[in-house]
Design a protein around this motif. Structure first.
Motif, PDB file in Angstrom:
ATOM      1  N   ARG A 138       0.830  -1.201   0.000  1.00 62.10           N
ATOM      2  CA  ARG A 138       0.000   0.000   0.000  1.00 62.10           C
ATOM      3  C   ARG A 138       0.869   1.258   0.000  1.00 62.10           C
ATOM      4  O   ARG A 138       1.858   1.340   0.718  1.00 62.10           O
ATOM      5  N   ASN A 139       0.474   2.230  -0.826  1.00 61.10           N
ATOM      6  CA  ASN A 139       1.188   3.514  -0.919  1.00 61.10           C
ATOM      7  C   ASN A 139       2.691   3.308  -1.043  1.00 61.10           C
ATOM      8  O   ASN A 139       3.490   3.979  -0.399  1.00 61.10           O
ATOM      9  N   TYR A 140       3.092   2.425  -1.912  1.00 57.86           N
ATOM     10  CA  TYR A 140       4.480   1.989  -2.011  1.00 57.86           C
ATOM     11  C   TYR A 140       5.362   2.913  -2.856  1.00 57.86           C
ATOM     12  O   TYR A 140       6.488   3.185  -2.508  1.00 57.86           O
ATOM     13  N   THR A 141       4.835   3.379  -3.971  1.00 59.15           N
ATOM     14  CA  THR A 141       5.631   4.171  -4.901  1.00 59.15           C
ATOM     15  C   THR A 141       5.145   5.608  -4.933  1.00 59.15           C
ATOM     16  O   THR A 141       3.946   5.856  -5.097  1.00 59.15           O
ATOM     17  N   TRP A 142       6.076   6.531  -4.785  1.00 55.63           N
ATOM     18  CA  TRP A 142       5.756   7.959  -4.862  1.00 55.63           C
ATOM     19  C   TRP A 142       5.801   8.381  -6.324  1.00 55.63           C
ATOM     20  O   TRP A 142       6.830   8.238  -6.995  1.00 55.63           O
ATOM     21  N   PHE A 143       4.684   8.868  -6.833  1.00 56.75           N
ATOM     22  CA  PHE A 143       4.596   9.340  -8.218  1.00 56.75           C
ATOM     23  C   PHE A 143       4.549  10.860  -8.185  1.00 56.75           C
ATOM     24  O   PHE A 143       3.487  11.463  -8.037  1.00 56.75           O
ATOM     25  N   ARG A 144       5.731  11.456  -8.293  1.00 52.33           N
ATOM     26  CA  ARG A 144       5.885  12.899  -8.129  1.00 52.33           C
ATOM     27  C   ARG A 144       5.036  13.730  -9.088  1.00 52.33           C
ATOM     28  O   ARG A 144       4.435  14.720  -8.660  1.00 52.33           O
ATOM     29  N   PRO A 145       4.937  13.374 -10.383  1.00 51.87           N
ATOM     30  CA  PRO A 145       4.152  14.228 -11.286  1.00 51.87           C
ATOM     31  C   PRO A 145       2.704  14.447 -10.860  1.00 51.87           C
ATOM     32  O   PRO A 145       2.104  15.470 -11.168  1.00 51.87           O
TER      33      PRO A 145
END
Length: 166
Positions: A138-145
């Motif tokens: 859960r909420n593993y990857t930060w997608f900055r865009p």
């Protein structure tokens, strides 16, 4: 045909990693070629990058990282992508078959990966290739865009022929 990457493959890898249709599902944020060079060189040095060819043209890529010690029977599969020009023509499944065959030749008994929970196309491909879902990060990857976190699905493939003999 799956082959180890070489320095001359830089433009192909950079183009796929930064391609607007593919980049949201891969590890690296958009960056300049200059910034990507040390990443590419490090992956080359580790000997984990592979190019999938169709009729001698580069059509796809992946990282296949052997694990160590008690996990030495496993590989981590990442950075899987087919160039959009080759998409929808069966190349993804063919590349996955070649990855599995290569892994078996290396005495790999397990391949694990994670993919964005929203990447339904990848999930279907991996399941067609014999991977099974194992869990959710859960909420593993930060997608900055998009200023948000993305859930990842954990998946694995097991060499069932090998494990059935045990």
């Amino acid at each position: 045909m799956l082959k180890p990457a070489k320095p001359s493959d830089f433009s192909f890898f950079y183009g796929l990693y930064m391609h607007p249709e593919i980049n949201p599902y891969l590890l690296y944020e958009q960056m300049s070629e200059e910034s990507f060079i040390p990443i590419f060189e490090d992956l080359l040095h580790q000997k984990v990058l592979f190019v999938y060819y169709s009729d001698e043209q580069p059509a796809g890529m992946c990282k296949l990282v052997p694990q160590k010690h008690r996990n030495a029977h496993s590989f981590y599969l990442g950075g899987v992508a087919i160039h959009p020009q080759f998409s929808g023509k069966g190349h993804g499944l063919q590349m996955m078959k070649e990855i599995l065959e290569y892994a078996k030749q290396q005495n790999c008994r397990r391949i694990e990966l994670s993919t964005a929970a929203v990447n339904e196309k990848a999930l279907r491909l991996y399941e067609r290739a014999g991977f099974e879902r194992e869990g959710l990060l859960r909420n593993y990857t930060w997608f900055r865009p998009e200023n948000r976190y993305i859930d990842e699905i954990l998946m694995s493939w097991l060499d069932k022929e090998y494990f059935d003999k045990l």
